[in-house]
Design a protein around this motif. Structure first.
Motif, PDB file in Angstrom:
ATOM      1  N   CYS A   1       0.872  -1.242   0.172  1.00  0.00           N
ATOM      2  CA  CYS A   1       0.180   0.084  -0.058  1.00  0.00           C
ATOM      3  C   CYS A   1       0.688   1.091   0.158  1.00  0.00           C
ATOM      4  CB  CYS A   1      -1.042  -0.069   1.241  1.00  0.00           C
ATOM      5  SG  CYS A   1      -2.291  -1.376   1.059  1.00  0.00           S
ATOM      6  N   GLU A   2       2.029   1.140  -0.581  1.00  0.00           N
ATOM      7  CA  GLU A   2       2.804   2.377  -0.729  1.00  0.00           C
ATOM      8  C   GLU A   2       3.468   2.836   0.426  1.00  0.00           C
ATOM      9  OE1 GLU A   2       0.575   4.892  -3.290  1.00  0.00           O
ATOM     10  OE2 GLU A   2      -0.078   3.106  -4.283  1.00  0.00           O
ATOM     11  N   SER A   3       3.323   1.875   1.515  1.00  0.00           N
ATOM     12  CA  SER A   3       3.884   2.500   2.951  1.00  0.00           C
ATOM     13  C   SER A   3       5.507   2.583   2.786  1.00  0.00           C
ATOM     14  CB  SER A   3       3.629   1.263   3.781  1.00  0.00           C
ATOM     15  OG  SER A   3       3.424   1.719   5.036  1.00  0.00           O
ATOM     16  N   ASN A   4       5.936   4.010   3.102  1.00  0.00           N
ATOM     17  CA  ASN A   4       7.067   4.386   3.095  1.00  0.00           C
ATOM     18  C   ASN A   4       7.462   5.055   4.233  1.00  0.00           C
ATOM     19  OD1 ASN A   4       9.560   4.677   2.097  1.00  0.00           O
ATOM     20  ND2 ASN A   4       9.054   6.275   0.449  1.00  0.00           N
ATOM     21  N   PRO A   5       8.323   4.641   5.157  1.00  0.00           N
ATOM     22  CA  PRO A   5       8.674   3.320   5.084  1.00  0.00           C
ATOM     23  C   PRO A   5       7.483   2.240   5.468  1.00  0.00           C
ATOM     24  CG  PRO A   5       9.357   4.233   7.426  1.00  0.00           C
ATOM     25  CD  PRO A   5       8.517   5.280   6.377  1.00  0.00           C
ATOM     26  N   PRO A   6       7.908   0.835   5.388  1.00  0.00           N
ATOM     27  CA  PRO A   6       6.741   0.051   5.436  1.00  0.00           C
ATOM     28  C   PRO A   6       6.131  -0.074   6.616  1.00  0.00           C
ATOM     29  CG  PRO A   6       8.839  -1.040   4.238  1.00  0.00           C
ATOM     30  CD  PRO A   6       9.143   0.317   4.602  1.00  0.00           C
ATOM     31  N   THR A   7       6.697   0.610   7.716  1.00  0.00           N
ATOM     32  CA  THR A   7       6.329   0.417   9.210  1.00  0.00           C
ATOM     33  C   THR A   7       5.329   1.849   9.223  1.00  0.00           C
ATOM     34  OG1 THR A   7       8.105   1.800   9.750  1.00  0.00           O
ATOM     35  CG2 THR A   7       8.214  -0.569  10.125  1.00  0.00           C
ATOM     36  N   SER A   8       4.940   2.525   8.255  1.00  0.00           N
ATOM     37  CA  SER A   8       4.014   3.733   8.545  1.00  0.00           C
ATOM     38  C   SER A   8       2.687   3.646   8.751  1.00  0.00           C
ATOM     39  CB  SER A   8       4.471   4.581   7.309  1.00  0.00           C
ATOM     40  OG  SER A   8       3.881   4.060   6.152  1.00  0.00           O
ATOM     41  N   LYS A   9       2.402   2.494   9.286  1.00  0.00           N
ATOM     42  CA  LYS A   9       0.860   2.283   9.518  1.00  0.00           C
ATOM     43  C   LYS A   9      -0.189   2.461   8.601  1.00  0.00           C
ATOM     44  CE  LYS A   9       1.931   3.424  14.401  1.00  0.00           C
ATOM     45  NZ  LYS A   9       2.007   3.590  15.418  1.00  0.00           N
ATOM     46  N   VAL A  10       0.065   1.793   7.593  1.00  0.00           N
ATOM     47  CA  VAL A  10      -0.979   1.889   6.435  1.00  0.00           C
ATOM     48  C   VAL A  10      -1.117   0.468   6.450  1.00  0.00           C
ATOM     49  CG1 VAL A  10      -1.339   2.251   3.969  1.00  0.00           C
ATOM     50  CG2 VAL A  10       0.100   3.836   5.303  1.00  0.00           C
ATOM     51  N   ASN A  11      -2.417  -0.006   6.364  1.00  0.00           N
ATOM     52  CA  ASN A  11      -2.749  -1.383   6.375  1.00  0.00           C
ATOM     53  C   ASN A  11      -3.450  -1.852   5.015  1.00  0.00           C
ATOM     54  OD1 ASN A  11      -2.450  -1.442   9.081  1.00  0.00           O
ATOM     55  ND2 ASN A  11      -4.674  -0.878   9.388  1.00  0.00           N
ATOM     56  N   ALA A  12      -2.615  -2.822   4.558  1.00  0.00           N
ATOM     57  CA  ALA A  12      -3.380  -3.490   3.110  1.00  0.00           C
ATOM     58  C   ALA A  12      -4.527  -4.434   3.717  1.00  0.00           C
ATOM     59  CB  ALA A  12      -2.375  -4.364   2.583  1.00  0.00           C
ATOM     60  N   GLU A  13      -5.670  -4.337   3.427  1.00  0.00           N
ATOM     61  CA  GLU A  13      -6.817  -4.811   3.755  1.00  0.00           C
ATOM     62  C   GLU A  13      -7.076  -6.145   3.145  1.00  0.00           C
ATOM     63  OE1 GLU A  13      -9.750  -1.956   5.960  1.00  0.00           O
ATOM     64  OE2 GLU A  13      -9.862  -1.881   3.845  1.00  0.00           O
ATOM     65  N   PHE A  14      -7.050  -6.034   1.892  1.00  0.00           N
ATOM     66  CA  PHE A  14      -7.159  -7.224   0.938  1.00  0.00           C
ATOM     67  C   PHE A  14      -7.091  -6.968  -0.550  1.00  0.00           C
ATOM     68  CE2 PHE A  14     -11.412  -5.701   2.263  1.00  0.00           C
ATOM     69  CZ  PHE A  14     -11.973  -5.253   0.940  1.00  0.00           C
ATOM     70  N   ILE A  15      -7.123  -7.847  -1.266  1.00  0.00           N
ATOM     71  CA  ILE A  15      -7.115  -7.584  -2.993  1.00  0.00           C
ATOM     72  C   ILE A  15      -8.739  -7.617  -3.227  1.00  0.00           C
ATOM     73  CG2 ILE A  15      -6.869  -8.608  -5.105  1.00  0.00           C
ATOM     74  CD1 ILE A  15      -4.355 -10.200  -4.037  1.00  0.00           C
ATOM     75  N   LEU A  16      -8.948  -6.218  -3.897  1.00  0.00           N
ATOM     76  CA  LEU A  16     -10.262  -5.851  -4.190  1.00  0.00           C
ATOM     77  C   LEU A  16     -10.529  -6.678  -5.444  1.00  0.00           C
ATOM     78  CD1 LEU A  16     -12.561  -3.758  -3.334  1.00  0.00           C
ATOM     79  CD2 LEU A  16     -11.545  -2.354  -4.739  1.00  0.00           C
ATOM     80  N   GLY A  17      -9.646  -7.222  -6.433  1.00  0.00           N
ATOM     81  CA  GLY A  17      -9.793  -7.634  -7.432  1.00  0.00           C
ATOM     82  C   GLY A  17      -8.781  -7.347  -8.455  1.00  0.00           C
ATOM     83  N   TYR A  18      -8.900  -7.788  -9.857  1.00  0.00           N
ATOM     84  CA  TYR A  18      -7.583  -7.690 -10.617  1.00  0.00           C
ATOM     85  C   TYR A  18      -8.101  -6.888 -12.078  1.00  0.00           C
ATOM     86  CZ  TYR A  18      -5.897 -11.329  -7.476  1.00  0.00           C
ATOM     87  OH  TYR A  18      -5.480 -12.083  -6.722  1.00  0.00           O
ATOM     88  N   PHE A  19      -7.273  -6.071 -12.381  1.00  0.00           N
ATOM     89  CA  PHE A  19      -7.774  -5.007 -13.469  1.00  0.00           C
ATOM     90  C   PHE A  19      -6.740  -5.481 -14.642  1.00  0.00           C
ATOM     91  CE2 PHE A  19      -4.069  -3.079 -11.059  1.00  0.00           C
ATOM     92  CZ  PHE A  19      -3.296  -2.477 -12.241  1.00  0.00           C
ATOM     93  N   PRO A  20      -7.515  -5.163 -15.699  1.00  0.00           N
ATOM     94  CA  PRO A  20      -6.663  -5.548 -16.949  1.00  0.00           C
ATOM     95  C   PRO A  20      -5.317  -4.651 -17.010  1.00  0.00           C
ATOM     96  CG  PRO A  20      -8.603  -4.594 -17.476  1.00  0.00           C
ATOM     97  CD  PRO A  20      -8.688  -4.577 -16.034  1.00  0.00           C
ATOM     98  N   HIS A  21      -4.258  -5.347 -17.596  1.00  0.00           N
ATOM     99  CA  HIS A  21      -3.048  -4.381 -17.566  1.00  0.00           C
ATOM    100  C   HIS A  21      -2.398  -4.749 -18.870  1.00  0.00           C
ATOM    101  CE1 HIS A  21       0.624  -2.409 -16.550  1.00  0.00           C
ATOM    102  NE2 HIS A  21       1.284  -3.526 -16.600  1.00  0.00           N
ATOM    103  N   ALA A  22      -2.182  -3.854 -19.816  1.00  0.00           N
ATOM    104  CA  ALA A  22      -1.247  -4.317 -21.019  1.00  0.00           C
ATOM    105  C   ALA A  22       0.005  -3.886 -21.001  1.00  0.00           C
ATOM    106  CB  ALA A  22      -1.883  -3.352 -22.008  1.00  0.00           C
ATOM    107  N   GLY A  23       0.861  -4.903 -21.438  1.00  0.00           N
ATOM    108  CA  GLY A  23       2.325  -4.551 -21.025  1.00  0.00           C
ATOM    109  C   GLY A  23       3.026  -5.187 -19.986  1.00  0.00           C
TER     110      GLY A  23
END
Length: 171
Positions: free
Chosen positions: A149-171
């Motif tokens: 979740c772009e936590s910088n540094p990774p200890t900055s108290k931002v929680n990844a809750e879950f994968i919402l879904g998958y989006f189409p990605h070209a490339g």
């Protein structure tokens, strides 16, 4: 405070780069490679996030990045809804629950805003995960293409809750 916004700019660039799901041919001819999609845009006003495939939420919000979200319910997809959390002012979040998670929420007063579009339920070729994230100290949900979740540094108290879904990605 200035360093915080510099980090956000870098993070937004990562989302824009990762979310480049509409081909150059689409930009020039109006045709899209793959299923029809619209941009799901993440906005930030300095305190709260807002993620939508609709209109910009207000003049104080600035775009941080975008990913494509499908416009139709194809096999293997599910709808994604925009909602307001009942427990926190201006906490807009995305969910796959049409009841805005009121059946599992202790407050049970989340408010439906709109159906944003559709995401794939499972990984596959040309798909990337979209994570739902939460910042407890500001009570703000957002989405990210990064599992940390772009936590910088990774200890900055931002929680990844879950994968919402998958989006189409070209490339």
């Amino acid at each position: 405070m200035k360093a915080k916004f510099a980090v956000l700019g870098t993070l937004a660039a990562a989302i824009v780069t990762a979310g480049a799901g509409i081909s150059a041919a689409h930009a020039e001819t109006g045709r899209q490679a793959g299923p029809p999609a619209v941009p799901l845009v993440r906005y930030f006003d300095g305190l709260k996030h807002y993620v939508t495939s609709g209109a910009q939420p207000g003049p104080k919000y600035r775009e941080e990045g975008r990913v494509p979200i499908l416009t139709s319910n194809l096999p293997g997809t599910r709808p994604i809804y925009g909602c307001f959390a009942g427990h926190a002012p201006r906490d807009q979040f995305l969910t796959a629950a049409a009841d805005c998670e009121n059946s599992v929420s202790s407050s049970k007063n989340n408010t439906f805003i709109r159906r944003e579009g559709f995401l794939y339920r499972s990984p596959g070729a040309g798909r990337r995960p979209l994570y739902r994230c939460y910042v407890p100290h500001t009570k703000s949900h957002f989405v990210s293409v990064r599992s940390d979740c772009e936590s910088n540094p990774p200890t900055s108290k931002v929680n990844a809750e879950f994968i919402l879904g998958y989006f189409p990605h070209a490339g």
